[in-house]
Design an enzyme around this catalytic site. Structure first.
Site, PDB file in Angstrom:
ATOM      1  N   HIS A  56      -8.277  38.755 -10.112  1.00 43.22           N
ATOM      2  CA  HIS A  56      -8.799  37.826 -11.115  1.00 43.22           C
ATOM      3  C   HIS A  56      -8.583  38.351 -12.533  1.00 43.22           C
ATOM      4  CE1 HIS A  56     -11.478  35.540 -13.641  1.00 43.22           C
ATOM      5  NE2 HIS A  56     -12.306  36.555 -13.771  1.00 43.22           N
ATOM      6  N   HIS A  94     -12.372  42.348 -19.126  1.00 42.53           N
ATOM      7  CA  HIS A  94     -13.654  41.656 -19.267  1.00 42.53           C
ATOM      8  C   HIS A  94     -14.588  41.879 -18.085  1.00 42.53           C
ATOM      9  CE1 HIS A  94     -11.808  38.711 -16.579  1.00 42.53           C
ATOM     10  NE2 HIS A  94     -12.985  38.147 -16.436  1.00 42.53           N
ATOM     11  N   HIS A 117     -22.942  43.198 -16.731  1.00 42.55           N
ATOM     12  CA  HIS A 117     -21.616  43.802 -16.560  1.00 42.55           C
ATOM     13  C   HIS A 117     -20.854  43.912 -17.877  1.00 42.55           C
ATOM     14  CE1 HIS A 117     -20.307  39.538 -16.337  1.00 42.55           C
ATOM     15  NE2 HIS A 117     -19.132  39.977 -16.726  1.00 42.55           N
ATOM     16  N   ASP A 179     -10.673  30.765  -6.998  1.00 41.87           N
ATOM     17  CA  ASP A 179     -11.716  30.586  -5.987  1.00 41.87           C
ATOM     18  C   ASP A 179     -11.457  29.348  -5.144  1.00 41.87           C
ATOM     19  OD1 ASP A 179     -12.850  32.813  -7.127  1.00 41.87           O
ATOM     20  OD2 ASP A 179     -14.511  31.752  -8.089  1.00 41.87           O
ATOM     21  N   LYS A 235     -25.632  27.159   0.799  1.00 39.52           N
ATOM     22  CA  LYS A 235     -26.910  27.708   1.266  1.00 39.52           C
ATOM     23  C   LYS A 235     -26.736  29.032   2.016  1.00 39.52           C
ATOM     24  CE  LYS A 235     -26.918  24.840   5.475  1.00 39.52           C
ATOM     25  NZ  LYS A 235     -27.684  23.811   6.233  1.00 39.52           N
TER      26      LYS A 235
END
Length: 250
Positions: A56, A94, A117, A179, A235
């Site tokens: 990422h 980042h 972070h 994602d 969930k």
């Protein structure tokens, strides 16, 4: 051409790593991101969602370079050579301060030494005993403090920070697409190339989108909403994260 390093990325194809990015990526501190899962426990729901902060971060770096190139064409005298070099590095770094399992362990319930972070990333980058800090000092020299201002938002040109961290930044563009790809969630997606081309800088120094590209922004927002509903807030994902955190807290 023979000296260039390319990374084959499942989302963006070939990503070129210039020498400075290559030296940063080769540090132990950055290589650690290979073992930090982007989506924490989502693999219990979506078995292929095992991608890392490493891929990422490189994707965000790639998009930042493309956006900087586009903005320099639109605003030739607005972005200096130094800033054109620093903004992609800021995007690359980042997420360097993420704890294991990313945001899941980013809580004072787990760490008595809690900080988010972003704060940990800045501490790592300025720790003289850290290999990443040492490489940055050699690569950037007197430009290192400016890199910090781009990352923490104190830079005098706000759009430089907004490229890396805002409601429409290269971080979000990459992770939503990545994602979606890795989970297999079919939520429609959006045209990130068009979004990058449509961004420009307003007179007061902020990133803005032209009226003719509002539809692309709407598609981005709809994709983001669906990803939160179907993936991030699933969930079983929320339940397993709660199990991990409560076990460590106990």
């Amino acid at each position: 051409m023979g000296d260039k390093r390319f990374i084959r990325d499942a989302l963006h194809g070939d990503i070129e790593l210039p020498d400075d990015a290559r030296l940063i990526v080769d540090t132990q501190t950055f290589q650690r991101l290979r073992y930090i899962q982007q989506l924490a426990t989502c693999h219990y729901v979506f078995p292929s969602a095992t991608h890392s902060r490493f891929s990422h971060s490189i994707g965000a770096f790639h998009l930042a370079r493309k956006l900087i190139d586009n903005l320099r064409e639109k605003h030739p005298h607005l972005i200096s050579e130094e800033d054109a070099r620093l903004v992609p590095i800021a995007a690359l770094l980042h997420d360097v301060g993420h704890p294991p399992f990313s945001h899941m362990f980013e809580t004072p319930e787990v760490f008595a030494t809690f900080a988010d972070h972003e704060e940990w990333g800045l501490r790592i980058m300025t720790d003289s005993e850290c290999d990443l800090s040492q490489v940055l000092s050699i690569l950037l020299g007197e430009s290192l403090p400016r890199l910090i201002t781009i990352m923490d938002g104190t830079v005098e040109k706000p759009f430089l920070h907004e490229i890396v961290s805002s409601q429409l930044d290269v971080d979000r563009l990459d992770y939503l697409l990545r994602d979606q790809l890795c989970t297999g969630a079919d939520v429609g997606g959006f045209d990130h190339e068009r979004l990058l081309r449509s961004l420009s800088v307003s007179e007061d120094g902020h990133l803005v989108v032209g009226l003719d590209s509002v539809g692309a922004v709407e598609a981005y927002l709809v994709t983001r909403w669906h990803m939160y509903q179907l993936v991030y807030f699933h969930k079983l994902n929320m339940l397993t994260q709660a199990y991990y955190v409560r076990a460590l807290k106990r």
